[in-house]
Design a protein around this motif. Structure first.
Motif, short mmCIF file in Angstrom:
data_model
loop_
_atom_site.label_atom_id
_atom_site.label_comp_id
_atom_site.label_asym_id
_atom_site.label_seq_id
_atom_site.Cartn_x
_atom_site.Cartn_y
_atom_site.Cartn_z
N THR A 204 -14.65 6.99 -5.60
CA THR A 204 -13.88 5.48 -5.38
C THR A 204 -15.11 5.13 -6.73
N VAL A 205 -14.08 3.53 -7.30
CA VAL A 205 -14.68 2.96 -8.25
C VAL A 205 -15.44 2.44 -8.92
N PRO A 206 -16.47 1.98 -9.76
CA PRO A 206 -18.25 2.03 -9.41
C PRO A 206 -18.31 0.95 -9.28
N THR A 207 -17.70 -0.24 -9.04
CA THR A 207 -18.24 -1.23 -8.26
C THR A 207 -16.76 -2.18 -7.60
N ASP A 208 -17.50 -2.61 -6.93
CA ASP A 208 -16.44 -3.92 -6.38
C ASP A 208 -15.65 -3.35 -5.60
N MET A 209 -15.96 -2.27 -4.41
CA MET A 209 -14.31 -1.98 -3.87
C MET A 209 -13.86 -2.92 -3.05
N GLU A 210 -12.34 -2.51 -3.45
CA GLU A 210 -11.50 -3.69 -2.47
C GLU A 210 -10.37 -3.38 -1.72
N CYS A 211 -10.42 -2.69 -1.34
CA CYS A 211 -9.43 -1.69 0.14
C CYS A 211 -10.30 -0.23 0.70
N ASP A 212 -9.58 -0.09 2.01
CA ASP A 212 -10.21 0.87 2.51
C ASP A 212 -9.11 2.24 1.56
N ARG A 213 -9.17 3.32 0.67
CA ARG A 213 -8.07 4.65 0.90
C ARG A 213 -7.08 5.07 1.48
N GLU A 214 -7.45 4.44 2.85
CA GLU A 214 -6.53 5.11 3.39
C GLU A 214 -5.02 3.95 3.57
N ARG B 77 -17.79 7.03 -8.86
CA ARG B 77 -18.77 7.64 -7.83
C ARG B 77 -18.38 7.90 -6.13
N CYS B 78 -19.24 9.04 -6.22
CA CYS B 78 -18.84 9.65 -4.72
C CYS B 78 -19.87 8.65 -3.49
N THR C 154 -2.29 1.75 3.76
CA THR C 154 -1.29 2.11 3.89
C THR C 154 -0.27 1.09 2.59
N ALA C 155 0.47 1.79 1.74
CA ALA C 155 1.15 1.07 0.66
C ALA C 155 2.14 0.07 0.92
N LYS C 156 2.18 -0.91 0.79
CA LYS C 156 3.08 -2.11 1.63
C LYS C 156 4.25 -2.36 -0.29
N CYS C 157 5.27 -3.43 0.11
CA CYS C 157 5.49 -4.47 -0.60
C CYS C 157 4.38 -5.78 -1.16
N GLY C 158 5.01 -5.98 -2.41
CA GLY C 158 4.06 -6.99 -2.99
C GLY C 158 5.14 -7.71 -4.30
N ASP C 159 4.63 -9.21 -4.03
CA ASP C 159 5.28 -9.85 -4.80
C ASP C 159 7.13 -10.45 -4.39
N ALA C 160 7.59 -9.78 -3.81
CA ALA C 160 8.63 -10.41 -2.45
C ALA C 160 9.41 -8.98 -2.61
N GLY C 161 8.97 -8.06 -2.83
CA GLY C 161 9.26 -6.81 -2.91
C GLY C 161 9.91 -6.11 -4.55
N LYS C 162 9.51 -6.61 -5.43
CA LYS C 162 9.38 -6.34 -6.92
C LYS C 162 8.38 -5.25 -6.85
N SER C 163 7.10 -4.80 -6.38
CA SER C 163 6.01 -4.16 -6.47
C SER C 163 5.54 -3.24 -5.83
N VAL C 164 4.85 -2.30 -5.43
CA VAL C 164 4.33 -1.95 -4.54
C VAL C 164 2.88 -1.67 -4.55
N VAL C 165 2.18 -1.97 -3.58
CA VAL C 165 0.47 -2.34 -3.27
C VAL C 165 0.15 -1.77 -2.26
N PHE C 166 -0.84 -1.00 -3.08
CA PHE C 166 -1.55 -0.01 -2.56
C PHE C 166 -3.06 0.53 -2.67
N CYS C 167 -4.26 1.29 -1.81
CA CYS C 167 -5.87 1.33 -2.83
C CYS C 167 -5.35 2.93 -3.36
N ALA C 168 -5.84 3.12 -4.59
CA ALA C 168 -6.45 3.90 -5.58
C ALA C 168 -8.22 4.02 -5.81
N ALA C 169 -8.33 5.21 -5.27
CA ALA C 169 -9.95 5.09 -5.40
C ALA C 169 -10.65 3.57 -4.72
N GLY C 170 -10.36 2.85 -3.95
CA GLY C 170 -11.17 1.87 -3.52
C GLY C 170 -10.80 0.53 -4.15
#
Length: 333
Positions: free
Chosen positions: A277-287, A266-267, A289-305
């Motif tokens: 953005t995602v249709p329900t329960d937005m969790e983050c700002d699309r701006e 939805r817009c 910055t990508a960060k590391c998660g799982d002690a450096g095993k993954s990349v965490v970022f905001c995809a369309a909210g």
């Protein structure tokens, strides 16, 4: 006497039954809650492809390739999930950085990738009757089928002596032809120095012809009611469509419309924060910055909210580097 008692008891039973049936009706059942809208399936594929793309690109490449979140926005802006897009298909299937580079170099077209690889430094050239733009400064390559336009690809000198490579056709672009005219309601035909280009109008817009202040005919893709772009970079929502003015591929005054709803989104937002953005329960700002998660095993970022996590090992890449893209994280290639 026995007969009388039986009749009396029968009458009393009837009264009890009437009293029991004469109470208030039970309240109606509440309508079933509508099913919770799920995130569209294409987002997971786009997220993985975008993390790989961001991990394989260089710091001087376009931002939409260096940032997974910006990449998802770019992915969506190229059309709905069913739209045929060789570049998206190529990136989704790429398994190595070499394959990602080939996708970018050829715009998803293997023939273009090979053509451009053999002509380092060439920006635009003819490959038969195909006009190939090899890309520059992080831009992906593109190809125009001149024959499909009823034209031939060749190099020609302008009145000022500048070499122009393009699709040329005297029938489609005769002398005196307007620089821009409509090709039906869904495309603009541009004629410059005899070269023809066909620009498809995005969903939600249509080609409109008008006269300039000098009285010359021109045309452009416009919103209903002849509303045009007035401010470069402006954006807003119209229902579940995102309207952008002066998009990167459109240039100043050109409108780009993204149908968020057609992609299961939805817009939302106002002004520069308007986005799909995602249709329900937005969790983050699309701006974000990508960060590391799982002690450096993954990349965490905001995809369309939606807060999204992509495993580096799942992509066949090294551990997450928190400063791989300056302030943003990416997997080590």
């Amino acid at each position: 006497m026995k007969f009388r008692y039986r009749r009396a008891w029968a009458f009393a039973g009837t009264l009890v039954g009437l009293v029991a049936c004469g109470g208030e009706e039970p309240p109606p059942k509440a309508p079933a809650a509508p099913p919770v809208a799920k995130d569209p399936a294409w987002m997971a594929k786009a997220a993985s492809a975008c993390v790989r793309l961001a991990s394989c690109t260089q710091l001087d490449d376009a931002k939409r390739f260096r940032s997974p979140g910006a990449c998802v926005d770019w992915w969506l802006g190229r059309g709905g999930p069913t739209a045929q897009d060789p570049l998206r298909t190529c990136l989704a299937e790429a398994k190595t950085c070499e394959q990602v580079e080939a996708c970018q170099r050829g715009g998803g077209d293997a023939r273009v990738a090979s053509f451009c690889a053999e002509r380092k430094g060439v920006v635009t050239a003819c490959d038969g009757d195909r006009l190939v733009s090899c890309g520059d400064e992080g831009e992906e390559a593109s190809v125009i089928d001149c024959a499909a336009l009823g034209a031939n690809c060749r190099e020609q000198r302008s009145a000022g002596g500048i070499a122009i490579r393009g699709c040329f056709s005297l029938q489609k672009c005769p002398l005196g032809a307007p620089e821009a005219r409509c090709d039906g309601a869904d495309a603009v035909i541009s004629c410059r120095d005899g070269a023809i280009e066909r620009i498809a109008c995005k969903p939600g817009t249509s080609c409109q012809e008008r006269a300039t202040e000098n009285g010359e005919q021109t045309a452009s893709c416009e919103l209903p009611g002849r509303r045009r772009c007035e401010m470069l970079g402006a954006r807003h929502c119209e229902g579940d469509r995102l309207v952008e003015c002066g998009s990167p591929e459109g240039g100043p005054g050109r409108i780009k419309v993204t149908d968020c709803g057609a992609s299961g989104l939805r817009c939302t937002g106002m002004g520069l924060r308007a986005a799909c953005t995602v249709p329900t329960d937005m969790e983050c700002d699309r701006e974000m910055t990508a960060k590391c998660g799982d002690a450096g095993k993954s990349v965490v970022f905001c995809a369309a909210g939606r807060s999204t996590k992509v495993s580096c090992a799942g992509l066949g890449m090294g551990a997450c580097n928190p400063v791989a893209r300056g302030a943003g994280a990416a997997c080590n290639p």
